[in-house]
Motif scaffolding. Structure first.
Motif, PDB file in Angstrom:
ATOM      1  N   ARG A  42       0.795  -1.238   0.000  1.00 55.57           N
ATOM      2  CA  ARG A  42       0.000   0.000   0.000  1.00 55.57           C
ATOM      3  C   ARG A  42       0.828   1.289   0.000  1.00 55.57           C
ATOM      4  NH1 ARG A  42      -2.879  -3.159  -1.471  1.00 55.57           N
ATOM      5  NH2 ARG A  42      -4.962  -3.757  -0.793  1.00 55.57           N
ATOM      6  N   ASP A  43       2.104   1.222   0.324  1.00 58.52           N
ATOM      7  CA  ASP A  43       2.929   2.444   0.400  1.00 58.52           C
ATOM      8  C   ASP A  43       3.754   2.608  -0.874  1.00 58.52           C
ATOM      9  OD1 ASP A  43       2.820   3.709   3.280  1.00 58.52           O
ATOM     10  OD2 ASP A  43       2.723   1.522   3.530  1.00 58.52           O
ATOM     11  N   PHE A  44       3.484   3.712  -1.582  1.00 67.68           N
ATOM     12  CA  PHE A  44       4.184   3.981  -2.838  1.00 67.68           C
ATOM     13  C   PHE A  44       4.766   5.392  -2.816  1.00 67.68           C
ATOM     14  CE2 PHE A  44       1.269   0.551  -3.778  1.00 67.68           C
ATOM     15  CZ  PHE A  44       2.019  -0.292  -4.578  1.00 67.68           C
ATOM     16  N   GLY A  45       5.933   5.543  -3.443  1.00 66.04           N
ATOM     17  CA  GLY A  45       6.610   6.834  -3.467  1.00 66.04           C
ATOM     18  C   GLY A  45       6.796   7.347  -4.879  1.00 66.04           C
ATOM     19  N   GLU A  46       6.597   8.650  -5.038  1.00 64.59           N
ATOM     20  CA  GLU A  46       6.795   9.325  -6.327  1.00 64.59           C
ATOM     21  C   GLU A  46       7.595  10.591  -6.077  1.00 64.59           C
ATOM     22  OE1 GLU A  46       5.822   8.635  -9.500  1.00 64.59           O
ATOM     23  OE2 GLU A  46       4.858   6.717  -9.012  1.00 64.59           O
ATOM     24  N   ASN A  47       8.299  11.076  -7.115  1.00 64.33           N
ATOM     25  CA  ASN A  47       9.108  12.279  -6.904  1.00 64.33           C
ATOM     26  C   ASN A  47       8.680  13.464  -7.769  1.00 64.33           C
ATOM     27  OD1 ASN A  47      10.075  11.343  -9.351  1.00 64.33           O
ATOM     28  ND2 ASN A  47      12.206  11.876  -8.910  1.00 64.33           N
ATOM     29  N   LYS A  48       7.619  13.304  -8.560  1.00 71.05           N
ATOM     30  CA  LYS A  48       7.146  14.435  -9.361  1.00 71.05           C
ATOM     31  C   LYS A  48       5.644  14.627  -9.135  1.00 71.05           C
ATOM     32  CE  LYS A  48      10.666  15.065 -12.660  1.00 71.05           C
ATOM     33  NZ  LYS A  48      11.600  13.926 -12.547  1.00 71.05           N
ATOM     34  N   LEU A  59      -5.590   5.378  -9.510  1.00 68.81           N
ATOM     35  CA  LEU A  59      -5.368   4.128  -8.771  1.00 68.81           C
ATOM     36  C   LEU A  59      -6.196   4.065  -7.476  1.00 68.81           C
ATOM     37  CD1 LEU A  59      -1.563   3.980  -9.600  1.00 68.81           C
ATOM     38  CD2 LEU A  59      -3.268   2.254 -10.244  1.00 68.81           C
ATOM     39  N   PRO A  60      -6.268   2.905  -6.839  1.00 74.33           N
ATOM     40  CA  PRO A  60      -7.118   2.730  -5.653  1.00 74.33           C
ATOM     41  C   PRO A  60      -6.863   3.776  -4.561  1.00 74.33           C
ATOM     42  CG  PRO A  60      -6.275   0.599  -6.365  1.00 74.33           C
ATOM     43  CD  PRO A  60      -5.601   1.639  -7.226  1.00 74.33           C
ATOM     44  N   LYS A  61      -7.932   4.190  -3.916  1.00 71.09           N
ATOM     45  CA  LYS A  61      -7.858   5.302  -2.964  1.00 71.09           C
ATOM     46  C   LYS A  61      -7.236   4.929  -1.629  1.00 71.09           C
ATOM     47  CE  LYS A  61      -9.571   7.757  -6.127  1.00 71.09           C
ATOM     48  NZ  LYS A  61      -8.507   8.118  -7.079  1.00 71.09           N
ATOM     49  N   ASP A  62      -7.030   3.640  -1.388  1.00 67.10           N
ATOM     50  CA  ASP A  62      -6.397   3.286  -0.108  1.00 67.10           C
ATOM     51  C   ASP A  62      -4.875   3.179  -0.227  1.00 67.10           C
ATOM     52  OD1 ASP A  62      -6.587   0.982  -1.657  1.00 67.10           O
ATOM     53  OD2 ASP A  62      -6.919  -0.337   0.058  1.00 67.10           O
ATOM     54  N   ILE A  63      -4.322   3.591  -1.371  1.00 72.24           N
ATOM     55  CA  ILE A  63      -2.861   3.672  -1.478  1.00 72.24           C
ATOM     56  C   ILE A  63      -2.369   4.844  -0.636  1.00 72.24           C
ATOM     57  CG2 ILE A  63      -0.962   4.300  -3.046  1.00 72.24           C
ATOM     58  CD1 ILE A  63      -2.237   2.573  -5.177  1.00 72.24           C
ATOM     59  N   TYR A  82      -4.514  14.706  -0.505  1.00 69.65           N
ATOM     60  CA  TYR A  82      -4.443  13.258  -0.293  1.00 69.65           C
ATOM     61  C   TYR A  82      -3.084  12.721   0.158  1.00 69.65           C
ATOM     62  CZ  TYR A  82      -2.080  13.324  -4.797  1.00 69.65           C
ATOM     63  OH  TYR A  82      -1.194  13.585  -5.788  1.00 69.65           O
ATOM     64  N   VAL A  83      -2.013  13.510   0.039  1.00 68.20           N
ATOM     65  CA  VAL A  83      -0.674  12.944   0.282  1.00 68.20           C
ATOM     66  C   VAL A  83      -0.561  12.377   1.710  1.00 68.20           C
ATOM     67  CG1 VAL A  83       0.441  15.121   1.017  1.00 68.20           C
ATOM     68  CG2 VAL A  83       1.807  13.339  -0.131  1.00 68.20           C
ATOM     69  N   HIS A  84       0.097  11.235   1.832  1.00 71.99           N
ATOM     70  CA  HIS A  84       0.216  10.564   3.135  1.00 71.99           C
ATOM     71  C   HIS A  84       1.391  11.117   3.938  1.00 71.99           C
ATOM     72  CE1 HIS A  84       0.189   7.369   6.122  1.00 71.99           C
ATOM     73  NE2 HIS A  84       1.440   7.073   5.830  1.00 71.99           N
ATOM     74  N   LEU A  85       2.520  11.318   3.256  1.00 76.85           N
ATOM     75  CA  LEU A  85       3.724  11.800   3.945  1.00 76.85           C
ATOM     76  C   LEU A  85       4.605  12.535   2.939  1.00 76.85           C
ATOM     77  CD1 LEU A  85       5.535  11.751   6.534  1.00 76.85           C
ATOM     78  CD2 LEU A  85       6.442   9.557   5.753  1.00 76.85           C
ATOM     79  N   ILE A  86       5.065  13.726   3.317  1.00 73.92           N
ATOM     80  CA  ILE A  86       5.996  14.482   2.468  1.00 73.92           C
ATOM     81  C   ILE A  86       7.403  14.323   3.051  1.00 73.92           C
ATOM     82  CG2 ILE A  86       6.630  16.766   1.595  1.00 73.92           C
ATOM     83  CD1 ILE A  86       3.659  17.520   1.618  1.00 73.92           C
ATOM     84  N   HIS A  87       8.282  13.685   2.275  1.00 76.06           N
ATOM     85  CA  HIS A  87       9.619  13.356   2.793  1.00 76.06           C
ATOM     86  C   HIS A  87      10.631  14.488   2.670  1.00 76.06           C
ATOM     87  CE1 HIS A  87       9.365   8.704   2.864  1.00 76.06           C
ATOM     88  NE2 HIS A  87       8.144   9.137   2.627  1.00 76.06           N
ATOM     89  N   GLY A  88      10.467  15.351   1.664  1.00 70.99           N
ATOM     90  CA  GLY A  88      11.567  16.242   1.326  1.00 70.99           C
ATOM     91  C   GLY A  88      11.395  17.690   1.759  1.00 70.99           C
ATOM     92  N   VAL A  89      10.936  17.940   2.980  1.00 75.43           N
ATOM     93  CA  VAL A  89      10.782  19.330   3.413  1.00 75.43           C
ATOM     94  C   VAL A  89      12.166  19.897   3.714  1.00 75.43           C
ATOM     95  CG1 VAL A  89       9.772  20.888   5.117  1.00 75.43           C
ATOM     96  CG2 VAL A  89       8.471  18.896   4.306  1.00 75.43           C
ATOM     97  N   ASP A  90      12.558  20.896   2.918  1.00 71.72           N
ATOM     98  CA  ASP A  90      13.932  21.387   3.022  1.00 71.72           C
ATOM     99  C   ASP A  90      14.042  22.889   3.267  1.00 71.72           C
ATOM    100  OD1 ASP A  90      13.032  22.102   0.545  1.00 71.72           O
ATOM    101  OD2 ASP A  90      14.689  21.226  -0.585  1.00 71.72           O
ATOM    102  N   THR A  91      12.895  23.562   3.422  1.00 69.95           N
ATOM    103  CA  THR A  91      12.921  24.975   3.825  1.00 69.95           C
ATOM    104  C   THR A  91      11.721  25.257   4.738  1.00 69.95           C
ATOM    105  OG1 THR A  91      11.573  25.724   1.952  1.00 69.95           O
ATOM    106  CG2 THR A  91      13.969  25.803   1.637  1.00 69.95           C
ATOM    107  N   VAL A  92      11.853  26.297   5.544  1.00 68.55           N
ATOM    108  CA  VAL A  92      10.753  26.718   6.419  1.00 68.55           C
ATOM    109  C   VAL A  92       9.599  27.265   5.576  1.00 68.55           C
ATOM    110  CG1 VAL A  92      10.103  28.226   8.339  1.00 68.55           C
ATOM    111  CG2 VAL A  92      12.399  27.253   8.246  1.00 68.55           C
TER     112      VAL A  92
END
Ligand SMILES: *Cc1c(COP(=O)(O)O)cnc(C)c1O
Length: 223
Positions: A42-48, A59-63, A82-92
Motif C-alpha cells: 500500500r505504500d508507494f513513493g513518487e518524486n514528481k 489508482l485505488p484510494k487506499d494507497i 491526499y498525500v500521506h507523507l511528504i519526505h523532502g521538506v527542506d525549507t521553512v
C-alpha cells in the motif's frame, strides 16, 4: 510473471518488521503499481507532482502516497488533499506552504525534514545548524496543520560503504536528538533512509522507512 511481488517479499523479509517499505514507482506504469498493490502493498513513493497526481487519480484510494522528491511551493496545493507523507521538506517556507494548504483541506499533513548528509551539492536538505534552529523556533508552533514525524536523508552515490555508513550515522544522531524534542508539532518516529543500493547500511543505522525503486520494479530509463 510475478517479479514485482517476489522482489517485495524478498525485501520485506530482509528488513525489520518495524521498518516500512515504500515502493518507489516513479516512471513506472500503473499496471506495475497494481501488481504490487494486488500482493497487498500500500505504500508507494513518487518524486514528481504531476506524475503523482495522475497516478493517485487513477489508482485505488487506499494507497498511501509518499512524496519523496524535491517539492516546489507552488505545487503543494495539488497533492495536499491526499498525500500521506511528504519526505523532502527542506525549507521553512515550504513547510509554511504545506501548512497553508493542509488547513485549506482541513487536515494535518505529516512531514519529514530532509537533512543534507551527502557530499553532492545537488542534493537538498538542511544542515545540522539549520535543522536545530528550525526545531527550536517559535514559528513552528504557529503551523497548526503540519506535524514533523521524522527525518529523511539520501547518502552519497558512491561505492564507499564506509562513507555511506558515516552519513547514515549522522542522520541517526540527529533523529535521536529530535526524539528528545517531542511536542504537539514534533513526534519523531520515522527515519527515512536507504534506497536499492544502500538500504542494508541504512537499516544498520536505525532506518525505519526505506524507499526502494529499482530493486522492486527494475531499472528506470531516467531519474
Ligand atoms: C528514486 C528515488 C529512490 C529510489 O531509488 P532506487 O535506487 O531505485 O531504489 C529513493 N529516494 C528518492 C528520494 C528517490 O528519488
Amino acid at each position: 510473471m510475478n517479479a514485482i511481488k517476489d522482489n517485495i517479499s524478498k525485501i520485506t523479509q530482509e528488513i525489520p518488521k518495524s521498518c516500512t517499505l515504500v515502493a518507489v514507482s516513479k516512471t513506472k506504469p500503473n499496471d506495475a503499481i497494481i501488481e504490487a498493490y494486488n500482493s497487498g502493498h500500500r505504500d508507494f513513493g513518487e518524486n514528481k507532482v504531476q506524475e503523482l497526481s495522475a497516478k493517485a487519480e487513477a489508482l485505488p484510494k487506499d494507497i498511501r502516497w509518499h512524496m519523496i522528491g524535491h517539492l516546489q511551493r507552488n505545487k503543494v496545493k495539488y497533492i495536499a488533499p491526499y498525500v500521506h507523507l511528504i519526505h523532502g521538506v527542506d525549507t521553512v517556507k515550504l513547510l509554511a506552504e504545506i501548512n497553508k494548504q493542509a488547513l485549506k483541506n482541513e487536515r494535518t499533513i505529516n512531514c519529514l525534514l530532509q537533512i543534507h548528509i551527502a557530499t553532492e551539492q545537488t542534493k537538498f536538505g538542511f544542515d545540522e545548524a539549520e535543522f536545530k534552529s528550525l526545531i527550536t523556533t517559535e514559528e513552528l508552533e504557529a503551523m497548526k496543520n503540519v506535524k514533523i514525524v521524522g527525518l529523511m536523508g539520501m547518502a552519497t552515490n558512491t561505492e564507499d560503504t564506509k562513507q555511506i555508513n558515516t552519513e547514515f550515522q549522522t542522520i541517526e544522531r540527529l533523529f535521536n536528538w529530535l526524539k528528545k524534542h517531542t511536542s504537539t508539532k514534533i513526534q519523531a518516529s520515522v527515519l527515512s533512509t536507504g534506497m536499492s543500493g544502500d538500504y542494508q547500511i541504512a537499516i544498520q543505522n536505525g532506518s525505519t522507512m526505506v524507499r526502494i525503486g529499482s530493486a522492486i520494479f527494475g531499472p528506470r530509463n531516467y531519474h
